[in-house]
Design a protein around this motif. Structure first.
Motif, PDB file in Angstrom:
ATOM      1  N   LYS A 252       4.077   6.370  -7.974  1.00  0.00           N
ATOM      2  CA  LYS A 252       2.732   6.007  -7.543  1.00  0.00           C
ATOM      3  C   LYS A 252       2.044   7.117  -6.768  1.00  0.00           C
ATOM      4  N   LEU A 253       2.797   8.110  -6.294  1.00  0.00           N
ATOM      5  CA  LEU A 253       2.233   9.198  -5.510  1.00  0.00           C
ATOM      6  C   LEU A 253       2.697  10.527  -6.086  1.00  0.00           C
TER       7      LEU A 253
ATOM      8  N   ASP B 242      -2.888   9.704  -4.960  1.00  0.00           N
ATOM      9  CA  ASP B 242      -2.647   8.463  -5.677  1.00  0.00           C
ATOM     10  C   ASP B 242      -2.716   8.735  -7.178  1.00  0.00           C
TER      11      ASP B 242
ATOM     12  N   GLU C 205      -6.198   6.756  -9.146  1.00  0.00           N
ATOM     13  CA  GLU C 205      -7.506   7.400  -9.046  1.00  0.00           C
ATOM     14  C   GLU C 205      -7.410   8.874  -8.714  1.00  0.00           C
TER      15      GLU C 205
ATOM     16  N   SER D 169       0.835  -1.192   0.000  1.00  0.00           N
ATOM     17  CA  SER D 169       0.000   0.000   0.000  1.00  0.00           C
ATOM     18  C   SER D 169       0.870   1.242   0.000  1.00  0.00           C
ATOM     19  N   PRO D 170       0.537   2.247  -0.803  1.00  0.00           N
ATOM     20  CA  PRO D 170       1.398   3.435  -0.909  1.00  0.00           C
ATOM     21  C   PRO D 170       1.564   4.182   0.406  1.00  0.00           C
TER      22      PRO D 170
ATOM     23  N   LYS E 168      -6.861  12.026  -2.662  1.00  0.00           N
ATOM     24  CA  LYS E 168      -5.974  12.322  -1.542  1.00  0.00           C
ATOM     25  C   LYS E 168      -6.020  11.160  -0.565  1.00  0.00           C
ATOM     26  N   ILE E 169      -4.883  10.479  -0.408  1.00  0.00           N
ATOM     27  CA  ILE E 169      -4.847   9.299   0.450  1.00  0.00           C
ATOM     28  C   ILE E 169      -4.117   9.561   1.759  1.00  0.00           C
TER      29      ILE E 169
END
Length: 623
Positions: free
Chosen positions: A405-406, A426, A429, A134-135, A432-433
């Motif tokens: 990836k970010l 991300d 999609e 997971s990022p 904001k993660i």
């Protein structure tokens, strides 16, 4: 003949031989013997391995169904015999070399050992791998340190490629150098300077080799410094009275940004308010190397607010004041290769343009509080857009994570309006993660170093924050946080050091100074230390010095003048002092005119009576 010569030599030299003869070796026989030994060992190893495999298969089959036990046992010797017969028939299939480990199967990967914690891509481990990949877990933000640059905005950050040194610049015109390996827990910069005097620092970047630094400030001349801050090169200033900017040798207005070429270590690029993007060479500071001129849809001049190279150095991208993004081929400076007219709101400053590590995605940070990503193969519309990201500074930037990836950027806040944040988006999609509340000021600069795996952030209150993870990050801030503060050396209180030698002679012993007043009194009596003037010379004088008196006329006159006690401060009294003597005993003037001098006759008129009226009319006074 040989025996005769040996006998003659032995008779001459006095001994019979020259030692043992050299041994001779048959190399071919030795190689053949080694090969046969290796073949025999390989046979034994191969047979033992086949027997182990067959025994394991039998056990598995027995567990599944007892009826298959007879079949498995009958087939085992057949395999062994065939393997041995095949090995006897041809020597090409024989294994030569050390035996392989027994626990290694044929399907295992050949190569260096895998790192600890590595898991195969089986169906059972897919869920665990998805959680580990997971990022958010890859963001190194478990620990942080704060570097105090000053009290004003940190508007520029730069890390060398190795990650050993960090350089910061701000609105206070200062550039500070930080060495992670040389700092202790006090976190103090080892050098601070003002390379551009009274101009705000806008961009600081190390070259791809890390030996020089590009400094872009608010003036029109970019500078190049070495690793220690000493000047290497300064760009020339252009002629501001020339209309065509292509005919000038340098920029004529304030700079907005700049960056180094990712492949060519001597080349860098700058953009300015004069409407040009210029390419420079460090070795030739008298003139730019190439020039690009952004144009609007009407063909008018447009101010570029930021610029950058692609990862391979073939493309040059610039964000302009009219909201456009223009990309040129480095070798063709006339027409743009990619052009987007409506990238951001016109009249806003696009603060950052950056390429991904893959080279196909372009990210832009606009002055219209947006963050957009673009695919340069389809440059008409953005891939993703994030809005509501306040931006108050013309150098607020964005950057990609090392794995693409970010995408991260900072947000600006007004004084007392909350905390500035570092946003993580991300790339799939574009949601904001993750978010980091940095401080109660704007987040202006952000930098994710791929080698250190650490994130550097420049804020609006003069702080430079470094985020790292002890497990995922390498070196950098981890080197200085473990060092204790150095103790300050106290200055010596003694003004003079004394060398005490107890066994020295008294004549060579230096007395200790006990009182300052007594020493001053002794110095006063010493004519050399008190600078006593030399006494006057008695007599006529010698050695170029004039005597006291009598030697010359000048000394005699000086003596008489000095001894004269009369006071001539009032010249009138000095003259009238001789008036009575001159009247009674005239000597100079009166005797010469005694015979011829007439007697003066004056009319005597009473003051009470009126004057006689015997004057002519024309002499009379008119009333």
């Amino acid at each position: 003949m040989d025996e005769a010569e040996d006998a003659a030599v032995s008779a001459t030299m006095g001994f019979s031989g020259f030692g043992k003869k050299a041994r001779t070796f048959d190399l071919e026989a030795m190689f053949e013997q080694t090969r046969r030994t290796a073949v025999e060992r390989s046979k034994k190893t191969f047979e033992a391995r086949e027997q182990e495999e067959d025994s394991s298969k039998e056990e598995q089959v027995t567990k599944k169904s007892p009826a298959l036990k007879v079949v498995a046992s009958s087939s085992a010797p057949r395999c062994t015999e065939s393997g041995s017969s095949d090995s006897e028939d041809s020597s090409d299939d024989e294994e030569i070399g050390p035996p392989a480990p027994s626990n290694v199967s044929d399907d295992d990967m050949i190569g260096p050992p895998l790192p600890p914690g590595f898991k195969d891509s089986d169906d059972e481990d897919e869920e665990v791998d998805e959680d580990d990949d997971s990022p958010i877990k890859r963001i190194p933000d478990s620990h942080e340190i704060s570097l105090q640059h000053g009290t004003k905005t940190v508007s520029a950050l730069g890390l060398d490629p190795s990650g050993a040194r960090l350089v910061t610049g701000g609105y206070d015109y200062d550039v500070r150098f930080w060495d992670f390996a040389g700092m202790d827990a006090s976190l103090q910069a080892f050098r601070s300077l003002q390379p551009c005097e009274c101009h705000q620092i806008k961009t600081l970047q190390y070259s791809n080799t890390g030996d020089v630094i590009l400094v872009v400030a608010g003036n029109s001349q970019a500078k190049v410094l070495d690793r220690d801050g000493f000047p290497v090169m300064e760009c020339v200033k252009g002629d501001q009275y020339i209309v065509d900017m292509a005919n000038t040798k340098g920029h004529t207005a304030m700079l907005n940004g700049g960056c180094w070429h990712p492949k060519i270590k001597e080349e860098f690029m700058t953009c300015s308010n004069d409407g040009t993007v210029r390419i420079w060479d460090v070795n030739s500071e008298k003139k730019h190397k190439n020039i690009f001129k952004p144009r609007s849809s009407q063909g008018k001049r447009v101010i570029p607010t930021c610029c950058t190279y692609s990862r391979d150095g073939r493309l040059i991208a610039a964000g302009c004041h009219d909201g456009t993004i223009q990309i040129w081929d480095r070798n063709m400076n006339v027409h743009t290769k990619y052009h987007c007219r409506q990238a951001h709101v016109p009249g806003t400053d696009t603060s950052c343009v950056t390429f991904s590590y893959g080279g196909q995605i372009l990210a832009t940070r606009g002055g219209d509080d947006t963050l957009k990503t673009w695919d340069i193969r389809n440059f008409k519309k953005p891939l993703h857009t994030a809005s509501g990201l306040s931006n108050f500074f013309p150098m607020t930037d964005c950057c990609f994570s090392p794995d693409d990836k970010l995408l991260i950027t900072g947000t600006s806040v007004k004084k007392g309006g909350g905390n500035g944040s570092l946003m993580f988006f991300d790339m799939v999609e574009f949601q904001k993660i993750y978010e980091i509340n940095v401080t109660d000021a704007s987040v202006v600069r952000c930098l994710w170093h791929p080698k250190l795996n650490q994130i550097m952030v420049g804020t609006g209150n003069g702080l430079a924050r470094v985020y790292y993870d002890p497990a995922q990050s390498q070196r950098g801030a981890k080197l200085c946080v473990v060092k204790t503060n150095r103790k300050e050396r106290q200055a010596g209180t003694l003004t003079q050091d004394y060398v005490i030698t107890p066994h020295a002679l008294p004549m060579f012993r230096e007395p200790r100074q006990r009182s300052t007043r007594k020493q001053l009194e002794k110095d006063r009596l010493d004519p050399l230390k008190s600078h006593k003037p030399e006494p006057p010379v008695a007599g006529p004088g010698r050695g170029g010095r004039v005597g006291t008196h009598g030697g010359t006329l000048s000394s005699f006159i000086v003596k008489n003048i000095a001894l004269d006690k009369t006071d001539d401060s009032n010249p009138r009294e000095a003259i009238l002092r001789h008036a009575k003597d001159a009247e009674q005993n005239p000597y100079w003037v009166a005797p010469a005119y005694a015979r011829t001098q007439p007697n003066a006759v004056f009319a005597e008129v009473d003051s009470d009576e009126d004057e006689p009226d015997n004057e002519p009319e024309w002499k009379k006074r008119k009333i």
